[in-house]
Design a protein around this motif. Structure first.
Motif, PDB file in Angstrom:
ATOM      1  N   UNK A 218       0.809  -1.221   0.000  1.00 11.51           N
ATOM      2  CA  UNK A 218       0.000   0.000   0.000  1.00 11.51           C
ATOM      3  C   UNK A 218       0.835   1.261   0.000  1.00 11.51           C
ATOM      4  N   UNK A 219       2.016   1.201   0.644  1.00 11.34           N
ATOM      5  CA  UNK A 219       2.906   2.361   0.677  1.00 11.34           C
ATOM      6  C   UNK A 219       3.425   2.723  -0.707  1.00 11.34           C
ATOM      7  N   UNK A 220       3.555   1.721  -1.580  1.00 16.45           N
ATOM      8  CA  UNK A 220       4.125   1.956  -2.905  1.00 16.45           C
ATOM      9  C   UNK A 220       3.093   2.428  -3.929  1.00 16.45           C
ATOM     10  N   UNK A 221       1.826   2.133  -3.701  1.00 18.14           N
ATOM     11  CA  UNK A 221       0.812   2.313  -4.745  1.00 18.14           C
ATOM     12  C   UNK A 221       0.704   3.732  -5.304  1.00 18.14           C
ATOM     13  N   UNK A 222       0.872   4.793  -4.474  1.00 18.80           N
ATOM     14  CA  UNK A 222       0.760   6.136  -5.056  1.00 18.80           C
ATOM     15  C   UNK A 222       1.833   6.457  -6.099  1.00 18.80           C
ATOM     16  N   UNK A 223       2.967   5.738  -6.050  1.00 17.59           N
ATOM     17  CA  UNK A 223       4.055   6.053  -6.986  1.00 17.59           C
ATOM     18  C   UNK A 223       4.455   4.869  -7.852  1.00 17.59           C
ATOM     19  N   UNK A 224       3.876   3.694  -7.592  1.00 22.80           N
ATOM     20  CA  UNK A 224       4.254   2.499  -8.338  1.00 22.80           C
ATOM     21  C   UNK A 224       3.018   1.638  -8.567  1.00 22.80           C
ATOM     22  N   UNK A 225       2.458   1.707  -9.782  1.00 14.91           N
ATOM     23  CA  UNK A 225       1.295   0.910 -10.110  1.00 14.91           C
ATOM     24  C   UNK A 225       1.628  -0.560 -10.214  1.00 14.91           C
ATOM     25  N   UNK A 226       0.619  -1.434 -10.253  1.00  8.79           N
ATOM     26  CA  UNK A 226       0.882  -2.873 -10.260  1.00  8.79           C
ATOM     27  C   UNK A 226       1.658  -3.352 -11.479  1.00  8.79           C
ATOM     28  N   UNK A 228       3.789  -1.440 -13.310  1.00  8.42           N
ATOM     29  CA  UNK A 228       5.154  -0.941 -13.105  1.00  8.42           C
ATOM     30  C   UNK A 228       5.910  -1.842 -12.134  1.00  8.42           C
ATOM     31  N   UNK A 229       5.212  -2.270 -11.073  1.00 11.35           N
ATOM     32  CA  UNK A 229       5.841  -3.118 -10.072  1.00 11.35           C
ATOM     33  C   UNK A 229       6.232  -4.468 -10.670  1.00 11.35           C
ATOM     34  N   UNK A 230       5.356  -5.033 -11.492  1.00  6.96           N
ATOM     35  CA  UNK A 230       5.672  -6.311 -12.140  1.00  6.96           C
ATOM     36  C   UNK A 230       6.909  -6.181 -13.025  1.00  6.96           C
ATOM     37  N   UNK A 231       6.968  -5.077 -13.789  1.00  7.19           N
ATOM     38  CA  UNK A 231       8.148  -4.850 -14.625  1.00  7.19           C
ATOM     39  C   UNK A 231       9.397  -4.603 -13.783  1.00  7.19           C
ATOM     40  N   UNK A 232       9.217  -3.955 -12.630  1.00  9.32           N
ATOM     41  CA  UNK A 232      10.349  -3.651 -11.761  1.00  9.32           C
ATOM     42  C   UNK A 232      10.974  -4.933 -11.198  1.00  9.32           C
ATOM     43  N   UNK A 233      10.146  -5.817 -10.661  1.00  7.87           N
ATOM     44  CA  UNK A 233      10.693  -7.041 -10.064  1.00  7.87           C
ATOM     45  C   UNK A 233      11.075  -8.062 -11.136  1.00  7.87           C
ATOM     46  N   UNK A 234      10.503  -7.899 -12.334  1.00 10.25           N
ATOM     47  CA  UNK A 234      10.795  -8.812 -13.430  1.00 10.25           C
ATOM     48  C   UNK A 234       9.624  -9.727 -13.724  1.00 10.25           C
ATOM     49  N   UNK A 235       9.252  -9.843 -14.984  1.00 11.46           N
ATOM     50  CA  UNK A 235       8.117 -10.688 -15.345  1.00 11.46           C
ATOM     51  C   UNK A 235       8.437 -12.169 -15.166  1.00 11.46           C
ATOM     52  N   UNK A 236       9.726 -12.522 -15.165  1.00  9.46           N
ATOM     53  CA  UNK A 236      10.098 -13.919 -14.899  1.00  9.46           C
ATOM     54  C   UNK A 236       9.763 -14.291 -13.453  1.00  9.46           C
ATOM     55  N   UNK A 237      10.068 -13.372 -12.507  1.00 11.65           N
ATOM     56  CA  UNK A 237       9.719 -13.614 -11.109  1.00 11.65           C
ATOM     57  C   UNK A 237       8.204 -13.581 -10.926  1.00 11.65           C
ATOM     58  N   UNK A 238       7.544 -12.640 -11.621  1.00 10.36           N
ATOM     59  CA  UNK A 238       6.086 -12.543 -11.542  1.00 10.36           C
ATOM     60  C   UNK A 238       5.447 -13.858 -11.968  1.00 10.36           C
ATOM     61  N   UNK A 239       5.950 -14.435 -13.050  1.00  8.02           N
ATOM     62  CA  UNK A 239       5.417 -15.717 -13.524  1.00  8.02           C
ATOM     63  C   UNK A 239       5.657 -16.825 -12.499  1.00  8.02           C
ATOM     64  N   UNK A 240       6.842 -16.858 -11.899  1.00  8.59           N
ATOM     65  CA  UNK A 240       7.139 -17.874 -10.883  1.00  8.59           C
ATOM     66  C   UNK A 240       6.170 -17.770  -9.702  1.00  8.59           C
ATOM     67  N   UNK A 241       5.910 -16.536  -9.269  1.00 12.07           N
ATOM     68  CA  UNK A 241       4.994 -16.319  -8.140  1.00 12.07           C
ATOM     69  C   UNK A 241       3.588 -16.752  -8.514  1.00 12.07           C
ATOM     70  N   UNK A 242       3.136 -16.375  -9.724  1.00 13.89           N
ATOM     71  CA  UNK A 242       1.781 -16.721 -10.154  1.00 13.89           C
ATOM     72  C   UNK A 242       1.605 -18.236 -10.275  1.00 13.89           C
ATOM     73  N   UNK A 243       2.661 -18.920 -10.689  1.00 15.96           N
ATOM     74  CA  UNK A 243       2.576 -20.376 -10.799  1.00 15.96           C
ATOM     75  C   UNK A 243       2.310 -21.037  -9.443  1.00 15.96           C
ATOM     76  N   UNK A 244       2.708 -20.372  -8.368  1.00 20.49           N
ATOM     77  CA  UNK A 244       2.503 -20.915  -7.024  1.00 20.49           C
ATOM     78  C   UNK A 244       1.195 -20.437  -6.409  1.00 20.49           C
ATOM     79  N   UNK A 245       0.894 -19.125  -6.537  1.00 24.36           N
ATOM     80  CA  UNK A 245      -0.153 -18.523  -5.705  1.00 24.36           C
ATOM     81  C   UNK A 245      -1.535 -18.462  -6.346  1.00 24.36           C
ATOM     82  N   UNK A 246      -1.616 -18.354  -7.672  1.00 18.08           N
ATOM     83  CA  UNK A 246      -2.909 -18.073  -8.292  1.00 18.08           C
ATOM     84  C   UNK A 246      -3.952 -19.141  -7.999  1.00 18.08           C
ATOM     85  N   UNK A 247      -3.550 -20.414  -7.991  1.00 17.18           N
ATOM     86  CA  UNK A 247      -4.535 -21.478  -7.788  1.00 17.18           C
ATOM     87  C   UNK A 247      -5.148 -21.450  -6.398  1.00 17.18           C
TER      88      UNK A 247
END
Length: 310
Positions: A218-226, A228-247
């Motif tokens: 929540x602290x980041x949201x005013x300056x970093x949209x979701x 932007x955040x995905x691109x910042x951490x990397x879409x490869x990491x985003x995919x790894x996280x989604x493979x675990x958490x989405x289900x």
């Protein structure tokens, strides 16, 4: 650019008064309509109070004409913005009534939080004049307005509304598909669904859920949209996280049992003193005051930035 533009705002409640205030502060002529004398009689006082809280001059009030005649309000309007309660039938009836008096060149907008625009204007023939405008509460402090395109929207109508809103100091976003909840409320209520599910399933308390949001992403949201955040951490990491958490994320298509139980028990939140949390009048008021102070600070910073850029 908009010196001779006339805006009609239909409904002098919280949203309607706030929308009228936004345009009046830019010296745009506004006709504010409401069928109820009590609403008309208090409209300018509400707006004056808002301006005072924001430390702004009340000179804007001279650009607002409050009326009880619907035909008078819309006949010469270049932009018509409906701001009546969130009831589909009420909005439909209002637009049906104004259709004979609306200029063919006017842009006609419904302000709604979640109702698809096509449903509101179904059976009404406004000849490509229609757009949706989802203003956020309070409209004079929250920058965003979602401009929703539907099958009765021309590119010209969308562009006209976007240009007007930018001139008025708002941050319009073009929503290209007319889906329920548009963009902001779809994301907001996806978060709320998961938050309530975590409480419902005993994973975390209501206080804990709010503490997690306020003290992390929540602290980041005013300056970093979701995105932007995905691109910042990397879409490869985003995919790894989604493979675990989405289900395991909540995907219920009906409200959570705990929410339905609280509503049935009239535990409606601050208005009744108890919701997910228990509230005294003083505590509820403090939340509202803190929110207003924060939004005013954001608005003032934005105003100073715009002045420097101009």
């Amino acid at each position: 650019m908009f010196e001779s533009t006339k805006v009609a705002v239909l409904g002098a409640g919280l949203m309607g008064c706030g929308i009228a205030q936004v345009f009046a502060c830019k010296q745009i002529a506004v006709t504010l309509y409401d069928p109820y004398a009590t609403a008309r009689d208090t409209a300018k006082d509400k707006i004056a109070s808002n301006l005072e809280i924001m430390s702004l001059s009340t000179d804007a009030l001279q650009y607002i004409n409050v009326v009880g005649d619907l035909q008078q309000a819309v006949t010469d309007a270049d932009f018509i913005i409906e701001a009546v309660p969130e009831k589909r039938e009420l909005k439909q009836q209002l637009f049906s009534r104004i259709r004979p008096y609306t200029k063919s060149t006017a842009v006609v907008a419904s302000n709604t939080s979640v109702i698809p625009i096509k449903e509101i204007f179904e059976g009404l023939h406004f000849e490509n004049q229609v757009v949706g405008t989802h203003w956020w509460n309070p409209p004079y402090l929250v920058p965003l307005v979602e401009v929703v395109q539907t099958d009765q929207s021309s590119d010209e109508a969308i562009e006209k509304m976007m240009t007007l809103l930018k001139f008025a100091g708002k941050e319009p976003v073009h929503v290209k598909k007319d889906v329920p909840g548009f963009v902001g409320n779809r994301m907001q209520h996806a978060l709320w669904r998961e938050a309530i599910a975590l409480i419902n399933d005993g994973v975390c308390s209501a206080e804990g859920v709010d503490a997690v949001v306020k003290n992390s992403f929540g602290l980041r949201l005013p300056v970093l949209g979701p995105i932007e955040n995905a691109d910042l951490v990397g879409l490869d990491l985003t995919l790894d996280i989604h493979n675990v958490i989405l289900e395991s994320l909540n995907n219920d298509t009906q409200p959570a049992d705990i929410l339905k139980h609280k509503v049935d028990s009239k535990e409606w939140g601050m208005k009744t003193g108890k919701g997910f949390k228990t509230w005294t009048e003083e505590e509820a008021q403090a939340v509202k005051v803190n929110l207003s102070k924060y939004l005013i600070e954001v608005q003032n910073k934005k105003g100073h930035k715009d002045e420097k850029e101009s």
